[in-house]
Design a protein around this motif. Sequence first.
Motif, PDB file in Angstrom:
ATOM      1  N   THR A  80     -23.864 -35.309  -9.566  1.00  0.00           N
ATOM      2  CA  THR A  80     -23.655 -36.654 -10.109  1.00  0.00           C
ATOM      3  C   THR A  80     -22.177 -36.914 -10.379  1.00  0.00           C
ATOM      4  O   THR A  80     -21.647 -37.990 -10.078  1.00  0.00           O
ATOM      5  CB  THR A  80     -24.462 -36.832 -11.405  1.00  0.00           C
ATOM      6  OG1 THR A  80     -25.854 -36.647 -11.117  1.00  0.00           O
ATOM      7  CG2 THR A  80     -24.241 -38.213 -12.007  1.00  0.00           C
ATOM      8  N   ILE A  81     -21.497 -35.929 -10.957  1.00  0.00           N
ATOM      9  CA  ILE A  81     -20.069 -36.078 -11.250  1.00  0.00           C
ATOM     10  C   ILE A  81     -19.289 -36.288  -9.962  1.00  0.00           C
ATOM     11  O   ILE A  81     -18.432 -37.178  -9.862  1.00  0.00           O
ATOM     12  CB  ILE A  81     -19.539 -34.847 -12.002  1.00  0.00           C
ATOM     13  CG1 ILE A  81     -20.265 -34.665 -13.329  1.00  0.00           C
ATOM     14  CG2 ILE A  81     -18.037 -34.974 -12.249  1.00  0.00           C
ATOM     15  CD1 ILE A  81     -19.950 -33.356 -14.025  1.00  0.00           C
ATOM     16  N   LEU A  82     -19.588 -35.479  -8.953  1.00  0.00           N
ATOM     17  CA  LEU A  82     -18.869 -35.562  -7.688  1.00  0.00           C
ATOM     18  C   LEU A  82     -19.141 -36.887  -6.984  1.00  0.00           C
ATOM     19  O   LEU A  82     -18.236 -37.494  -6.399  1.00  0.00           O
ATOM     20  CB  LEU A  82     -19.276 -34.391  -6.795  1.00  0.00           C
ATOM     21  CG  LEU A  82     -18.451 -34.163  -5.526  1.00  0.00           C
ATOM     22  CD1 LEU A  82     -16.984 -33.974  -5.864  1.00  0.00           C
ATOM     23  CD2 LEU A  82     -18.982 -32.947  -4.764  1.00  0.00           C
ATOM     24  N   PHE A  83     -20.377 -37.363  -7.050  1.00  0.00           N
ATOM     25  CA  PHE A  83     -20.737 -38.642  -6.436  1.00  0.00           C
ATOM     26  C   PHE A  83     -19.937 -39.782  -7.074  1.00  0.00           C
ATOM     27  O   PHE A  83     -19.424 -40.666  -6.383  1.00  0.00           O
ATOM     28  CB  PHE A  83     -22.238 -38.886  -6.604  1.00  0.00           C
ATOM     29  CG  PHE A  83     -22.829 -39.797  -5.572  1.00  0.00           C
ATOM     30  CD1 PHE A  83     -23.370 -39.293  -4.393  1.00  0.00           C
ATOM     31  CD2 PHE A  83     -22.845 -41.168  -5.772  1.00  0.00           C
ATOM     32  CE1 PHE A  83     -23.907 -40.134  -3.436  1.00  0.00           C
ATOM     33  CE2 PHE A  83     -23.383 -42.026  -4.826  1.00  0.00           C
ATOM     34  CZ  PHE A  83     -23.922 -41.506  -3.656  1.00  0.00           C
ATOM     35  N   GLY A  84     -19.821 -39.760  -8.405  1.00  0.00           N
ATOM     36  CA  GLY A  84     -19.050 -40.794  -9.091  1.00  0.00           C
ATOM     37  C   GLY A  84     -17.569 -40.736  -8.738  1.00  0.00           C
ATOM     38  O   GLY A  84     -16.918 -41.776  -8.550  1.00  0.00           O
ATOM     39  N   PHE A 123     -12.157 -35.696 -11.602  1.00  0.00           N
ATOM     40  CA  PHE A 123     -13.574 -35.348 -11.714  1.00  0.00           C
ATOM     41  C   PHE A 123     -14.139 -34.806 -10.390  1.00  0.00           C
ATOM     42  O   PHE A 123     -15.344 -34.656 -10.256  1.00  0.00           O
ATOM     43  CB  PHE A 123     -14.379 -36.572 -12.146  1.00  0.00           C
ATOM     44  CG  PHE A 123     -14.176 -36.937 -13.589  1.00  0.00           C
ATOM     45  CD1 PHE A 123     -14.937 -36.345 -14.577  1.00  0.00           C
ATOM     46  CD2 PHE A 123     -13.202 -37.846 -13.953  1.00  0.00           C
ATOM     47  CE1 PHE A 123     -14.748 -36.659 -15.916  1.00  0.00           C
ATOM     48  CE2 PHE A 123     -12.996 -38.176 -15.286  1.00  0.00           C
ATOM     49  CZ  PHE A 123     -13.764 -37.569 -16.263  1.00  0.00           C
ATOM     50  N   GLN A 124     -13.256 -34.511  -9.449  1.00  0.00           N
ATOM     51  CA  GLN A 124     -13.717 -34.028  -8.146  1.00  0.00           C
ATOM     52  C   GLN A 124     -13.677 -32.511  -8.024  1.00  0.00           C
ATOM     53  O   GLN A 124     -14.653 -31.880  -7.616  1.00  0.00           O
ATOM     54  CB  GLN A 124     -12.853 -34.636  -7.036  1.00  0.00           C
ATOM     55  CG  GLN A 124     -13.158 -34.081  -5.648  1.00  0.00           C
ATOM     56  CD  GLN A 124     -12.305 -34.729  -4.571  1.00  0.00           C
ATOM     57  OE1 GLN A 124     -11.675 -35.772  -4.796  1.00  0.00           O
ATOM     58  NE2 GLN A 124     -12.264 -34.123  -3.401  1.00  0.00           N
ATOM     59  N   TRP A 125     -12.559 -31.895  -8.377  1.00  0.00           N
ATOM     60  CA  TRP A 125     -12.338 -30.503  -7.980  1.00  0.00           C
ATOM     61  C   TRP A 125     -13.180 -29.501  -8.753  1.00  0.00           C
ATOM     62  O   TRP A 125     -13.724 -28.560  -8.169  1.00  0.00           O
ATOM     63  CB  TRP A 125     -10.848 -30.169  -8.086  1.00  0.00           C
ATOM     64  CG  TRP A 125      -9.991 -31.119  -7.314  1.00  0.00           C
ATOM     65  CD1 TRP A 125      -9.011 -31.931  -7.803  1.00  0.00           C
ATOM     66  CD2 TRP A 125     -10.061 -31.399  -5.914  1.00  0.00           C
ATOM     67  NE1 TRP A 125      -8.458 -32.691  -6.812  1.00  0.00           N
ATOM     68  CE2 TRP A 125      -9.084 -32.383  -5.635  1.00  0.00           C
ATOM     69  CE3 TRP A 125     -10.848 -30.906  -4.881  1.00  0.00           C
ATOM     70  CZ2 TRP A 125      -8.880 -32.879  -4.349  1.00  0.00           C
ATOM     71  CZ3 TRP A 125     -10.649 -31.403  -3.609  1.00  0.00           C
ATOM     72  CH2 TRP A 125      -9.676 -32.382  -3.341  1.00  0.00           C
ATOM     73  N   ALA A 126     -13.304 -29.670 -10.070  1.00  0.00           N
ATOM     74  CA  ALA A 126     -14.083 -28.687 -10.835  1.00  0.00           C
ATOM     75  C   ALA A 126     -15.554 -28.650 -10.410  1.00  0.00           C
ATOM     76  O   ALA A 126     -16.098 -27.569 -10.149  1.00  0.00           O
ATOM     77  CB  ALA A 126     -13.951 -28.961 -12.333  1.00  0.00           C
ATOM     78  N   PRO A 127     -16.264 -29.801 -10.308  1.00  0.00           N
ATOM     79  CA  PRO A 127     -17.648 -29.733  -9.839  1.00  0.00           C
ATOM     80  C   PRO A 127     -17.769 -29.262  -8.396  1.00  0.00           C
ATOM     81  O   PRO A 127     -18.743 -28.598  -8.031  1.00  0.00           O
ATOM     82  CB  PRO A 127     -18.160 -31.170 -10.003  1.00  0.00           C
ATOM     83  CG  PRO A 127     -16.960 -32.019 -10.137  1.00  0.00           C
ATOM     84  CD  PRO A 127     -15.911 -31.162 -10.769  1.00  0.00           C
ATOM     85  N   THR A 128     -16.782 -29.584  -7.556  1.00  0.00           N
ATOM     86  CA  THR A 128     -16.815 -29.096  -6.176  1.00  0.00           C
ATOM     87  C   THR A 128     -16.816 -27.576  -6.144  1.00  0.00           C
ATOM     88  O   THR A 128     -17.612 -26.941  -5.435  1.00  0.00           O
ATOM     89  CB  THR A 128     -15.595 -29.619  -5.383  1.00  0.00           C
ATOM     90  OG1 THR A 128     -15.662 -31.045  -5.310  1.00  0.00           O
ATOM     91  CG2 THR A 128     -15.586 -29.063  -3.971  1.00  0.00           C
TER      92      THR A 128
END
Length: 409
Positions: A80-84, A123-128
């Motif tokens: 969800t985080i990455l999608f946003g 908000f992209q790199w950590a969840p990736t």
Amino acid sequence: MPAQPSALRALSHRSFLLFFIGVSIATTGQFMQSLAVPFYMNEVTDSNFWVGSSAFAVLIPSLFMTPVAGIWSDRISRKTILFGSFSLQLACSAGFVALYATDLLTPWLILWLQVVVGVASGFQWAPTQAMTAQLVPPEDLLSAVRFVSLSFTAGRALGPALAGLTLRYWGPGPAFTVTIVGFVLGLALMVPIRLRPSEPVKQEPFWLQFRQGMEYVRRRPAMRLAMVTSFVVASVGAVFAFALVASVADDVFALGDGGLGWLTATFGFGSLVVGLYVTRHGDRHARSRVEMTAVGVYALGVLVVGASPWLVFGLLGYFIFGAAHMAHGVTVNSALQVQVDEQYRGRVMSVWLMSVLAGLPIGSLIGGFLGDLVSMRFVLLLYGGLLAVFWVIVTVRSNGFAGLDRGPE
């Protein structure tokens, strides 16, 4: 049927395969834009300081958002985080295209758009990085980590390389447009992904969780050294592949957009060659030895670029530190992913990314200022020398990178 090589086994999991392809496409498009922006800024202002400022504007918000993303990644759905994040960056890319097409893309508007991009990419790199453990079983984690590292580092290499060629022949508008396509495809491929369940993390106050993540890293010397090394490499090495490459092409080799395309393509080729090798044969080499070699070679590559006004030396240097850049990124990421406890994964990866994101804007802003004050060749030689000094210090005082060879604790 013969057993699948362990190095490639992660790709046999459908969700991970979709994730790897989607993130690779989106990241490549994203880094096309990351070069198109400073290129256009250099064209409009003819100022190294403005070019450095455009990188500063995107990287500082990303730096502050990354720990938030890391903590959220240990609390809620990483997908969800990455999608946003992808969706907001897609909107910003559309803004770049619209403003450029109507001749309204001024330097100040670029900076404001870069701030929004920075917030979204934070908000992209950590969840990736953290999603990897939820896409494959534990026995395939190391293989998956290498592929994620390849997508991340290759995107940072191939995106600017493709951008350099696009900018050379068609200009910034098409580069911004390709970024939009990359995010659309990335989002589409993420929809069917299914994550494996993970243990819930105790819901504690934000700053307490952040301090716990920092303390977790602080107690582990190998992780501390990995963070410091990533900061140094980003601030005095990677800046020449991204934020300051337009300035290098223009000021050092006097070739403008033509030199930009050649330099970025060569950097991407060096990264790709090493990335493919490490992904397939990484188990043959100790991580400590690979990292020690990568940092030393990185310093050599930067010094080679700054040593001569001849483009052939520039291309050689960019190939050298492109290869070193890939080896460094894959090695550090693999070591951290293997050693970290699952409940701290998001936070530890965010601390690592913060070290990179802190180094890039600091190095680009100082480098841009010194480039205007003295020369970009001076900046190359200064930064390459600093990286070489760091390599010597680690070799003499820290027993190299031996701690990177440890397994799970």
